[in-house]
Design a protein around this motif. Structure first.
Motif, mmCIF file in Angstrom:
data_model
loop_
_atom_site.group_PDB
_atom_site.id
_atom_site.type_symbol
_atom_site.label_atom_id
_atom_site.label_comp_id
_atom_site.label_asym_id
_atom_site.label_seq_id
_atom_site.Cartn_x
_atom_site.Cartn_y
_atom_site.Cartn_z
ATOM 1 N N SER A 24 0.833 -1.204 0.000
ATOM 2 C CA SER A 24 0.000 0.000 0.000
ATOM 3 C C SER A 24 0.870 1.258 0.000
ATOM 4 N N HIS A 25 1.958 1.209 0.759
ATOM 5 C CA HIS A 25 2.902 2.334 0.801
ATOM 6 C C HIS A 25 3.483 2.597 -0.586
ATOM 7 N N ALA A 26 3.925 1.519 -1.225
ATOM 8 C CA ALA A 26 4.536 1.648 -2.552
ATOM 9 C C ALA A 26 3.529 2.143 -3.584
ATOM 10 N N SER A 27 2.329 1.566 -3.562
ATOM 11 C CA SER A 27 1.312 1.956 -4.553
ATOM 12 C C SER A 27 0.883 3.400 -4.346
ATOM 13 N N HIS A 28 0.852 3.840 -3.077
ATOM 14 C CA HIS A 28 0.479 5.221 -2.765
ATOM 15 C C HIS A 28 1.477 6.190 -3.392
ATOM 16 N N LEU A 29 2.765 5.854 -3.304
ATOM 17 C CA LEU A 29 3.805 6.719 -3.868
ATOM 18 C C LEU A 29 3.804 6.676 -5.393
ATOM 19 N N ILE A 30 3.701 5.463 -5.945
ATOM 20 C CA ILE A 30 3.726 5.318 -7.406
ATOM 21 C C ILE A 30 2.532 5.999 -8.040
ATOM 22 N N SER A 31 1.359 5.840 -7.445
ATOM 23 C CA SER A 31 0.139 6.452 -7.982
ATOM 24 C C SER A 31 0.208 7.973 -7.939
ATOM 25 N N ALA A 32 0.998 8.493 -6.989
ATOM 26 C CA ALA A 32 1.135 9.949 -6.859
ATOM 27 C C ALA A 32 2.213 10.511 -7.777
ATOM 28 N N GLY A 33 2.891 9.626 -8.526
ATOM 29 C CA GLY A 33 3.894 10.079 -9.484
ATOM 30 C C GLY A 33 5.326 10.037 -8.996
ATOM 31 N N VAL A 34 5.572 9.452 -7.818
ATOM 32 C CA VAL A 34 6.940 9.332 -7.312
ATOM 33 C C VAL A 34 7.704 8.341 -8.191
ATOM 34 N N SER A 35 8.946 8.640 -8.494
ATOM 35 C CA SER A 35 9.720 7.811 -9.421
ATOM 36 C C SER A 35 9.905 6.395 -8.899
ATOM 37 N N LEU A 36 9.952 5.459 -9.833
ATOM 38 C CA LEU A 36 10.115 4.050 -9.485
ATOM 39 C C LEU A 36 11.472 3.812 -8.825
ATOM 40 N N GLU A 37 12.475 4.564 -9.246
ATOM 41 C CA GLU A 37 13.816 4.408 -8.686
ATOM 42 C C GLU A 37 13.823 4.757 -7.200
ATOM 43 N N TYR A 38 13.125 5.842 -6.845
ATOM 44 C CA TYR A 38 13.066 6.264 -5.443
ATOM 45 C C TYR A 38 12.307 5.234 -4.605
ATOM 46 N N VAL A 39 11.187 4.756 -5.127
ATOM 47 C CA VAL A 39 10.385 3.759 -4.414
ATOM 48 C C VAL A 39 11.192 2.489 -4.198
ATOM 49 N N SER A 40 11.955 2.083 -5.218
ATOM 50 C CA SER A 40 12.772 0.881 -5.136
ATOM 51 C C SER A 40 13.811 0.990 -4.021
ATOM 52 N N GLU A 41 14.478 2.147 -3.944
ATOM 53 C CA GLU A 41 15.479 2.374 -2.897
ATOM 54 C C GLU A 41 14.823 2.411 -1.524
ATOM 55 N N ARG A 42 13.653 3.012 -1.450
ATOM 56 C CA ARG A 42 12.953 3.130 -0.171
ATOM 57 C C ARG A 42 12.530 1.757 0.354
ATOM 58 N N LEU A 43 12.113 0.883 -0.549
ATOM 59 C CA LEU A 43 11.697 -0.459 -0.162
ATOM 60 C C LEU A 43 12.879 -1.387 0.120
ATOM 61 N N GLY A 44 14.055 -1.000 -0.359
ATOM 62 C CA GLY A 44 15.237 -1.832 -0.137
ATOM 63 C C GLY A 44 15.370 -2.957 -1.129
ATOM 64 N N HIS A 45 14.793 -2.786 -2.333
ATOM 65 C CA HIS A 45 14.924 -3.808 -3.368
ATOM 66 C C HIS A 45 16.339 -3.793 -3.940
#
Length: 362
Positions: free
Chosen positions: A312-333
């Motif tokens: 839900s955290h990831a989808s919330h950011l992605i849906s709001a237009g946050v870059s995939l690279e930033y989300v990936s780093e935030r999740l620790g992938h």
């Protein structure tokens, strides 16, 4: 006599002598830590004492060979969470192939076994099962226990199972956040709140310490997680390194989380000063059961797991237009491709919007 000695490169070499088909041989394995070498020797000696050939024999049952292979070559080397997956494979073998001998595991038999399990599970689960049993069979072939490799050109194809939705839509996310901020900060409530705002895994959140928090820069350091035993359940009070090297990360947290943390501590005077969610650690099942109740109280009809809070955290950011690279780093992938694969459905939604925007420009 078994022995452990330190090699020139600083590693530990373990050797266990055994008798196979009238000849004396040695089982050997190298470890980074002495404790792992000691555990391997103990497990191997136990198998010998139980009159079970640790390295297998063509006449042993394949499921026995597999279990011994895991004990001999995986225990003490792999993380407990990974060993749990091997335990699942063992359970499937005990159910589907209890009487098949190692020497009878021909290519057609292996394929039929995989096909049979493939009627029950998705391809991704079947692939893990296939990797485990073919890995054991290839080593049996390499060791000369069987005279043919039965894993050549094995086909893996499971069921096409539609995954159950395990994330909150934008309105559900907002409703849950609003509800949590209106309630007392219990341990479960603050856990759910932290998961929604950080995207961290449940074990990473439970392992958070006060020393991991930088109140000046408003960041938290995810550097450990709760360790699982072979049953798959977290072991209370025991923590270890994160899932992967990339999972060890520092992430920014919003001001609202720090305000909630202050209130959480004020309302829970018994909270351990070292661990945010100590001193008495709740089980994963407790978090899961209470999450369902919280969702209902917040007016959210969808049911998700604690891990669904991370989605839900990831989808919330992605849906709001946050870059995939930033989300990936935030999740620790480990890389952005993993993130892209997991959240492709959100990217497809965004692609429709981008198409409409592009058509207007053109």
């Amino acid at each position: 006599m078994s022995k452990i000695y330190k090699t020139d490169n600083g590693k530990y070499r373990a050797e266990v002598p055994y008798k196979y088909q009238g000849k004396y041989k040695k089982a050997k394995k190298t470890f980074d830590k002495k404790a792992a070498a000691v555990l391997w020797v103990a497990e191997t000696e136990k198998l010998k004492n139980e009159n079970v050939d640790a390295l297998g024999s063509p006449d042993v049952l394949f499921v026995d060979y597999f279990d011994d292979w895991v004990k001999t070559y995986k225990v003490g080397v792999l993380r407990d969470a990974t060993l749990w997956n091997y335990r699942n494979t063992s359970q499937v073998l005990h159910r589907l192939a209890p009487g098949i001998k190692l020497k009878s595991m021909t290519r057609p038999v292996v394929q039929k076994l995989i096909n049979q399990y493939g009627l029950e599970v998705a391809t991704s689960t079947l692939q893990t099962f296939s990797v485990h049993i073919t890995g054991a069979l290839r080593e049996a072939y390499a060791d000369g226990i069987i005279n043919r490799d039965p894993t050549v050109k094995i086909i893996v194809h499971g069921q096409t199972i539609e995954k159950k939705k395990n994330y909150l839509e934008a309105d559900e996310y907002d409703a849950l956040m609003k509800y949590l901020e209106s309630q007392p900060w219990t341990k479960v409530n603050f856990y759910v709140y932290t998961a929604l705002l950080s995207g961290a895994r449940i074990g990473e959140i439970v392992a958070l310490m006060t020393s991991d928090i930088d109140f000046k820069s408003h960041t938290i350091h995810i550097q450990r997680t709760q360790i699982k035993v072979l049953s798959g359940t977290p072991r209370p009070y025991l923590f270890g390194p994160t899932k992967t090297k990339s999972s060890d990360r520092i992430i920014q947290m919003p001001d609202r989380w720090f305000a909630a943390l202050k209130q959480y501590r004020q309302e829970n005077s018994n909270v351990n000063s070292d661990y945010i969610f100590g001193p008495k650690f709740l089980t994963a099942q407790t978090y899961s059961n209470n999450l369902t109740k919280i969702l209902r109280a917040a007016g959210v009809n969808d049911n998700i797991t604690p891990h669904g809070l991370r989605h839900s955290h990831a989808s919330h950011l992605i849906s709001a237009g946050v870059s995939l690279e930033y989300v990936s780093e935030r999740l620790g992938h480990q890389n952005v491709y993993i993130t892209q694969k997991i959240y492709v459905h959100f990217l497809n939604k965004d692609r429709v919007v981008q198409n409409d925007f592009a058509m207007k420009i053109l």
